[in-house]
Design a protein around this motif. Structure first.
Motif, PDB file in Angstrom:
ATOM      1  N   GLY A  89      12.455  -6.661   1.670  1.00 25.75           N
ATOM      2  CA  GLY A  89      13.609  -6.557   0.843  1.00 25.75           C
ATOM      3  C   GLY A  89      13.325  -6.969  -0.705  1.00 25.75           C
ATOM      4  O   GLY A  89      13.811  -6.244  -1.604  1.00 25.75           O
ATOM      5  N   GLY A  90      12.269  -7.586  -0.638  1.00 24.85           N
ATOM      6  CA  GLY A  90      11.891  -7.999  -2.189  1.00 24.85           C
ATOM      7  C   GLY A  90      11.350  -6.730  -3.032  1.00 24.85           C
ATOM      8  O   GLY A  90      11.719  -6.731  -4.128  1.00 24.85           O
ATOM      9  N   TRP A  91      10.334  -6.164  -2.404  1.00 22.55           N
ATOM     10  CA  TRP A  91       9.866  -5.009  -2.933  1.00 22.55           C
ATOM     11  C   TRP A  91      10.745  -3.758  -3.148  1.00 22.55           C
ATOM     12  O   TRP A  91      10.913  -3.328  -4.244  1.00 22.55           O
ATOM     13  N   LEU A  92      11.467  -3.526  -2.325  1.00 20.57           N
ATOM     14  CA  LEU A  92      12.560  -2.502  -2.381  1.00 20.57           C
ATOM     15  C   LEU A  92      13.840  -2.817  -3.347  1.00 20.57           C
ATOM     16  O   LEU A  92      14.106  -2.082  -3.911  1.00 20.57           O
ATOM     17  N   THR A  93      14.054  -3.890  -3.190  1.00 19.17           N
ATOM     18  CA  THR A  93      15.153  -4.394  -4.418  1.00 19.17           C
ATOM     19  C   THR A  93      14.666  -4.238  -5.808  1.00 19.17           C
ATOM     20  O   THR A  93      15.380  -3.850  -6.729  1.00 19.17           O
TER      21      THR A  93
ATOM     22  N   GLY B 259       0.631  -1.203  -0.172  1.00 20.02           N
ATOM     23  CA  GLY B 259      -0.128  -0.178  -0.093  1.00 20.02           C
ATOM     24  C   GLY B 259       0.829   1.249  -0.006  1.00 20.02           C
ATOM     25  O   GLY B 259       0.624   2.204  -0.684  1.00 20.02           O
ATOM     26  N   GLY B 260       1.934   1.287   0.671  1.00 16.01           N
ATOM     27  CA  GLY B 260       2.645   2.238   0.938  1.00 16.01           C
ATOM     28  C   GLY B 260       3.490   2.643  -0.671  1.00 16.01           C
ATOM     29  O   GLY B 260       3.489   4.021  -0.799  1.00 16.01           O
ATOM     30  N   ILE B 261       3.847   1.725  -1.401  1.00 13.88           N
ATOM     31  CA  ILE B 261       4.472   2.140  -2.616  1.00 13.88           C
ATOM     32  C   ILE B 261       3.394   1.987  -3.678  1.00 13.88           C
ATOM     33  O   ILE B 261       3.834   2.093  -4.901  1.00 13.88           O
ATOM     34  N   GLY B 262       2.249   1.822  -3.471  1.00 12.01           N
ATOM     35  CA  GLY B 262       1.238   1.643  -4.397  1.00 12.01           C
ATOM     36  C   GLY B 262       1.205   2.755  -5.725  1.00 12.01           C
ATOM     37  O   GLY B 262       1.046   2.443  -6.798  1.00 12.01           O
TER      38      GLY B 262
ATOM     39  N   ALA C 100       6.249  11.146  -5.349  1.00 13.00           N
ATOM     40  CA  ALA C 100       6.106  12.180  -4.221  1.00 13.00           C
ATOM     41  C   ALA C 100       4.986  11.199  -3.261  1.00 13.00           C
ATOM     42  O   ALA C 100       5.200  11.116  -2.068  1.00 13.00           O
ATOM     43  N   LYS C 101       3.960  10.503  -3.901  1.00 12.58           N
ATOM     44  CA  LYS C 101       2.971   9.757  -3.094  1.00 12.58           C
ATOM     45  C   LYS C 101       3.700   8.403  -2.467  1.00 12.58           C
ATOM     46  O   LYS C 101       3.392   8.021  -1.456  1.00 12.58           O
ATOM     47  N   GLY C 102       4.636   7.775  -3.146  1.00 17.25           N
ATOM     48  CA  GLY C 102       5.481   6.763  -2.635  1.00 17.25           C
ATOM     49  C   GLY C 102       6.300   7.113  -1.445  1.00 17.25           C
ATOM     50  O   GLY C 102       6.124   6.401  -0.554  1.00 17.25           O
ATOM     51  N   LYS C 103       6.949   8.199  -1.478  1.00 17.75           N
ATOM     52  CA  LYS C 103       7.604   8.711  -0.553  1.00 17.75           C
ATOM     53  C   LYS C 103       6.943   8.785   0.879  1.00 17.75           C
ATOM     54  O   LYS C 103       7.178   8.348   2.031  1.00 17.75           O
ATOM     55  N   GLU C 104       5.581   9.470   0.723  1.00 18.02           N
ATOM     56  CA  GLU C 104       4.832   9.639   1.658  1.00 18.02           C
ATOM     57  C   GLU C 104       4.160   8.114   2.131  1.00 18.02           C
ATOM     58  O   GLU C 104       4.179   7.879   3.428  1.00 18.02           O
ATOM     59  N   GLY C 105       3.848   7.421   1.424  1.00 15.40           N
ATOM     60  CA  GLY C 105       3.475   6.163   1.772  1.00 15.40           C
ATOM     61  C   GLY C 105       4.409   5.390   2.482  1.00 15.40           C
ATOM     62  O   GLY C 105       4.216   4.773   3.535  1.00 15.40           O
ATOM     63  N   LEU C 106       5.523   5.294   2.151  1.00 11.63           N
ATOM     64  CA  LEU C 106       6.946   4.714   2.858  1.00 11.63           C
ATOM     65  C   LEU C 106       7.088   5.030   4.058  1.00 11.63           C
ATOM     66  O   LEU C 106       7.902   4.710   4.814  1.00 11.63           O
ATOM     67  N   ALA C 107       6.497   6.421   4.212  1.00  9.02           N
ATOM     68  CA  ALA C 107       6.821   7.209   5.735  1.00  9.02           C
ATOM     69  C   ALA C 107       6.426   6.357   6.744  1.00  9.02           C
ATOM     70  O   ALA C 107       6.892   6.351   8.105  1.00  9.02           O
TER      71      ALA C 107
END
Length: 249
Positions: free
Chosen positions: A208-212, A121-124, A173-180
């Motif tokens: 790790g899988g998603w961020l990689t 959801g954070g990186i959606g 920008a939304k991804g950064k906000e979501g990962l906060a």
């Protein structure tokens, strides 16, 4: 000595081959457990035939109701078991190979599953861009399959998923906000290197899988450098800490 588990993954044109977030989750799980394995690379159009041949269960249904087969899949010659779906694979590894690191410390399975929903959801907002970038690094047969299936699903051309400019900037920008939010969760782990402090687990396979995937698809770009520096450099440092479990075997 046990025989290596066969781990089926999707190849690419990249030097390390590995790229997919879902198969990276299983790669991290195998490496965290320390279970011997070897990777067999399967192009997208060949996944269904492979799954049926080795008896891998479907992981969902297509729009027409027919079974859908996806990777990762593992085939364990030591037990004869064939397992699909990254979460189910992690459960299998813990149950079958209790030695080494525990992927699901007692009482954490439900929380780890919920954690993945929070991460996704954070990186959606950047997932459409990730899909588009992924298309460009696939081998020809997989690129054709990937493009056709994703364009049919979303009703637009790959190039329209996250067009460069203000649209893409807003997605980031939304991804950064979501990962906060995820950054906030990790700030409560006592300063450890992993999701659960200094205890590595399948939560790290998930994150790790998603961020990689994000890192690989944006390597060398300004956006990729910005991403690594978000939230006080949290994500670049986190992936560096996971490097001992990132081998592509």
């Amino acid at each position: 000595m046990s025989s290596p588990i066969i781990f089926y993954d999707i190849p690419s044109t990249l030097s390390a081959n590995a790229w997919s977030p879902n198969t990276w989750k299983t790669r991290y799980a195998l490496n965290i457990k320390g279970v011997p394995y070897k990777t067999v690379w399967v192009e997208y159009p060949d996944i269904e035939a492979l799954a049926k041949k080795i008896g891998a269960p479907p992981t969902g249904a297509k729009d027409d109701g027919s079974p859908s087969y996806t990777l990762p899949i593992i085939n364990d010659p030591n037990t004869g078991k064939v397992v699909s779906d990254s979460f189910l694979i992690a459960e299998y590894l813990d149950a079958t190979y209790p030695a080494g690191n525990t992927l699901f410390p007692p009482g954490t399975k439900a929380l780890i599953e919920a954690f993945e929903a929070g991460v996704v959801g954070g990186i959606g907002s950047i997932l459409p861009l990730q899909l588009a970038l992924s298309c460009y690094i696939l081998n020809p047969s997989s690129e054709k399959y990937f493009r056709e299936t994703r364009e049919a699903k979303f009703g637009k051309k790959i190039e329209e998923f996250s067009p460069a400019g203000t649209h893409r900037d807003a997605d980031w920008a939304k991804g950064k906000e979501g990962l906060a939010a995820v950054d906030g969760w990790l700030s409560k782990n006592g300063g450890g290197k992993f999701v659960m402090g200094n205890t590595v687990s399948y939560a790290d396979g998930i994150l790790g899988g998603w961020l990689t995937w994000v890192k690989i698809m944006n390597k060398g770009s300004a956006a990729g450098k910005d991403f690594a520096a978000w939230h006080g450099g949290r994500w670049g440092t986190y992936l560096t800490n996971l490097q001992p479990f990132a081998a592509v075997l």
